[in-house]
Design a protein around this motif. Structure first.
Motif, mmCIF file in Angstrom:
data_model
loop_
_atom_site.group_PDB
_atom_site.id
_atom_site.type_symbol
_atom_site.label_atom_id
_atom_site.label_comp_id
_atom_site.label_asym_id
_atom_site.label_seq_id
_atom_site.Cartn_x
_atom_site.Cartn_y
_atom_site.Cartn_z
ATOM 1 N N VAL A 118 31.507 59.567 77.034
ATOM 2 C CA VAL A 118 31.860 58.380 77.817
ATOM 3 C C VAL A 118 30.929 57.245 77.429
ATOM 4 O O VAL A 118 29.711 57.425 77.349
ATOM 5 C CB VAL A 118 31.732 58.630 79.337
ATOM 6 N N SER A 119 31.505 56.062 77.172
ATOM 7 C CA SER A 119 30.698 54.879 76.893
ATOM 8 C C SER A 119 31.241 53.690 77.663
ATOM 9 O O SER A 119 32.449 53.471 77.698
ATOM 10 C CB SER A 119 30.698 54.561 75.397
ATOM 11 N N MET A 120 30.342 52.927 78.263
ATOM 12 C CA MET A 120 30.718 51.695 78.943
ATOM 13 C C MET A 120 30.386 50.501 78.054
ATOM 14 O O MET A 120 30.360 49.367 78.509
ATOM 15 C CB MET A 120 29.947 51.568 80.268
ATOM 16 N N GLY A 121 30.153 50.780 76.775
ATOM 17 C CA GLY A 121 29.678 49.738 75.878
ATOM 18 C C GLY A 121 30.705 49.230 74.891
ATOM 19 O O GLY A 121 31.857 48.997 75.228
ATOM 20 N N HIS A 122 30.302 49.106 73.662
ATOM 21 C CA HIS A 122 31.080 48.522 72.574
ATOM 22 C C HIS A 122 32.325 49.374 72.314
ATOM 23 O O HIS A 122 32.246 50.462 71.741
ATOM 24 C CB HIS A 122 30.186 48.482 71.330
ATOM 25 N N SER A 123 33.509 48.884 72.710
ATOM 26 C CA SER A 123 34.729 49.689 72.556
ATOM 27 C C SER A 123 35.060 49.935 71.094
ATOM 28 O O SER A 123 35.489 51.039 70.724
ATOM 29 C CB SER A 123 35.900 49.011 73.269
ATOM 30 N N GLY A 124 34.859 48.929 70.242
ATOM 31 C CA GLY A 124 35.124 49.105 68.820
ATOM 32 C C GLY A 124 34.223 50.148 68.203
ATOM 33 O O GLY A 124 34.666 50.981 67.400
ATOM 34 N N ALA A 125 32.947 50.119 68.571
ATOM 35 C CA ALA A 125 31.992 51.102 68.050
ATOM 36 C C ALA A 125 32.328 52.501 68.559
ATOM 37 O O ALA A 125 32.191 53.483 67.836
ATOM 38 C CB ALA A 125 30.572 50.717 68.456
ATOM 39 N N PHE A 153 36.121 58.618 76.283
ATOM 40 C CA PHE A 153 36.546 57.656 77.286
ATOM 41 C C PHE A 153 35.752 56.359 77.135
ATOM 42 O O PHE A 153 34.546 56.381 76.913
ATOM 43 C CB PHE A 153 36.347 58.231 78.694
ATOM 44 N N ILE A 154 36.470 55.250 77.283
ATOM 45 C CA ILE A 154 35.872 53.932 77.082
ATOM 46 C C ILE A 154 35.996 53.114 78.361
ATOM 47 O O ILE A 154 37.099 52.880 78.868
ATOM 48 C CB ILE A 154 36.580 53.181 75.931
ATOM 49 N N GLY A 159 37.983 54.177 86.625
ATOM 50 C CA GLY A 159 36.960 54.724 85.747
ATOM 51 C C GLY A 159 36.992 54.173 84.351
ATOM 52 O O GLY A 159 36.563 53.054 84.096
ATOM 53 N N ALA A 160 37.543 54.930 83.420
ATOM 54 C CA ALA A 160 37.542 54.532 82.017
ATOM 55 C C ALA A 160 38.882 54.870 81.388
ATOM 56 O O ALA A 160 39.666 55.652 81.929
ATOM 57 C CB ALA A 160 36.411 55.247 81.280
ATOM 58 N N ASN A 168 33.157 56.888 88.234
ATOM 59 C CA ASN A 168 34.548 57.286 88.073
ATOM 60 C C ASN A 168 34.905 57.575 86.623
ATOM 61 O O ASN A 168 35.768 58.403 86.346
ATOM 62 C CB ASN A 168 35.470 56.211 88.644
ATOM 63 N N ALA A 169 34.243 56.896 85.687
ATOM 64 C CA ALA A 169 34.460 57.191 84.268
ATOM 65 C C ALA A 169 34.036 58.625 83.962
ATOM 66 O O ALA A 169 34.741 59.371 83.271
ATOM 67 C CB ALA A 169 33.684 56.203 83.404
ATOM 68 N N VAL A 170 32.872 59.014 84.484
ATOM 69 C CA VAL A 170 32.382 60.385 84.297
ATOM 70 C C VAL A 170 33.310 61.368 85.003
ATOM 71 O O VAL A 170 33.626 62.445 84.470
ATOM 72 C CB VAL A 170 30.940 60.524 84.820
ATOM 73 N N ARG A 171 33.777 60.990 86.176
ATOM 74 C CA ARG A 171 34.667 61.870 86.958
ATOM 75 C C ARG A 171 35.971 62.156 86.213
ATOM 76 O O ARG A 171 36.397 63.311 86.123
ATOM 77 C CB ARG A 171 34.958 61.237 88.317
ATOM 78 N N VAL A 172 36.620 61.104 85.680
ATOM 79 C CA VAL A 172 37.904 61.324 84.999
ATOM 80 C C VAL A 172 37.697 62.111 83.697
ATOM 81 O O VAL A 172 38.550 62.915 83.310
ATOM 82 C CB VAL A 172 38.636 59.990 84.731
ATOM 83 N N ALA A 173 36.565 61.891 83.026
ATOM 84 C CA ALA A 173 36.268 62.640 81.808
ATOM 85 C C ALA A 173 36.070 64.123 82.130
ATOM 86 O O ALA A 173 36.571 65.005 81.420
ATOM 87 C CB ALA A 173 35.017 62.070 81.138
ATOM 88 N N HIS A 174 35.350 64.393 83.208
ATOM 89 C CA HIS A 174 35.108 65.769 83.628
ATOM 90 C C HIS A 174 36.413 66.452 84.024
ATOM 91 O O HIS A 174 36.644 67.621 83.684
ATOM 92 C CB HIS A 174 34.129 65.773 84.805
#
Length: 332
Positions: free
Chosen positions: A98-105, A293-294, A281-282, A306-312
């Motif tokens: 999961v990353s909340m950062g650079h979507s392209g990267a 997940f982005i 979330g993401a 929520n990003a972590v939750r949906v990934a889990h």
């Protein structure tokens, strides 16, 4: 079976590691193991603000990709935090990245490290949008601006498999975003994609849908090119903020309206939550050999949690296993 942690890019946020760590702590309180990947000194400094939780661990790496750097930088920086996250997934040490950062990267790292699922020409980002029936899954929302019709067919199959696994919906409906419901309406891309989707047995194809159908919940899933999808997503998010601002301004304009606002506060809170991107979330990157997940770089603590939750949840339901069984109905 051992539950693998979610590898969370601790450095991937517009606000630094503080927001990400806080979100990780809240996710850990739900019983989700989280592996924070980033500069250990910075991460530990943030973790000291909270009670110790065995569900939160740290994996040190000093490098990370900033928002103003190019996505291609991931190729020459193997120890960048997002690369470490995707590598942990590939090595079977994390259930998802999961990353909340650079979507392209993040997309580049996923492709470079994990590779594509066999038969998938291009991965796509799938996001959730609120609708009258709960939510609608929209893809692609930014990974591919210029595409071919078979990509839409592949994405429809992948999205259907993901939706079935996560939401326990046997035959989710799929719509093709166009300027009219009629088969003869739309761009050259839409006109070519429509018969391909119509003849794809793996999906429950509804037909063409319009922009209004996203919010009506006419179909569970809507496919479009990444340029259109990204414009739709950001327009909807921007409009939601403006509308909520107008409502707040109107309710605060007079004494009578302020009293009414106090009485309606619980109902208004529910509306605000439904249109808040943090609730979803993401977005998942479909088409790579791992769960990635982005999230929004500007996402708050709730968004990270929520990003972590949906990934889990996707990891627990073995979504990747369902996606890897993908059989390409067509090739670009």
């Amino acid at each position: 079976m051992e539950t693998l942690p979610i590898a969370l890019d601790a450095m991937g946020s517009d606000f630094g590691p503080g927001v990400v760590v806080a979100g990780a702590v809240e996710a850990a309180q739900l019983g989700i193991p989280v592996l924070l990947v980033g500069d250990e000194a910075q991460v530990q400094a943030e973790l000291k603000k909270y009670p110790q939780n065995p569900n939160v661990q740290v994996h040190h790496t000093a490098d990370f990709i900033t928002m103003d750097e190019h996505a291609s930088d991931v190729r020459r920086r193997p120890e960048a935090s997002i690369n470490v996250c995707t590598r942990l997934v590939k090595e079977g040490k994390a259930g998802a990245a999961v990353s909340m950062g650079h979507s392209g990267a993040t997309m580049a790292s996923a492709l470079f490290t994990l590779g594509r699922i066999k038969g998938v020409d291009r991965p796509a980002i799938m996001a959730y949008m609120p609708s009258q029936k709960g939510f609608c899954a929209l893809l692609d929302v930014g990974a591919n601006a210029d595409i071919k019709a078979p990509y839409l067919q592949q994405w429809a199959v992948l999205a259907s498999a993901y939706y079935q696994a996560v939401h326990n919906r046997p035959r989710p409906s799929v719509g093709l975003l166009s300027i009219g419901e009629e088969e003869h309406k739309g761009s050259a891309l839409v006109l070519e994609a429509h018969p391909l989707l119509k003849q794809t047995p793996e999906i429950n194809f509804y037909g063409n849908v319009e922009g209004k159908d996203i919010f009506k919940g006419t179909t569970d899933i809507i496919v479009t090119d990444g340029f259109t999808g990204n414009v739709v997503l950001k327009t909807a998010e921007g409009e939601a903020k403006v509308l909520m601002g107008w409502i707040k301004e109107a309710l605060m304009s007079t004494l009578v309206s302020k009293i009414g606002a106090m009485l309606a506060r619980p109902a208004l809170r529910k509306i605000a939550d439904r249109v808040d991107p943090s609730e979803y979330g993401a977005s998942v990157l479909l088409g790579v050999q791992g769960l990635v997940f982005i999230g929004h770089g500007s996402g708050d603590v709730k968004a990270v949690k929520n990003a972590v939750r949906v990934a889990h949840e996707a990891y627990q339901k073995d979504v990747l296993g369902r996606l890897k069984s993908f059989s390409s109905p067509a090739s670009g």
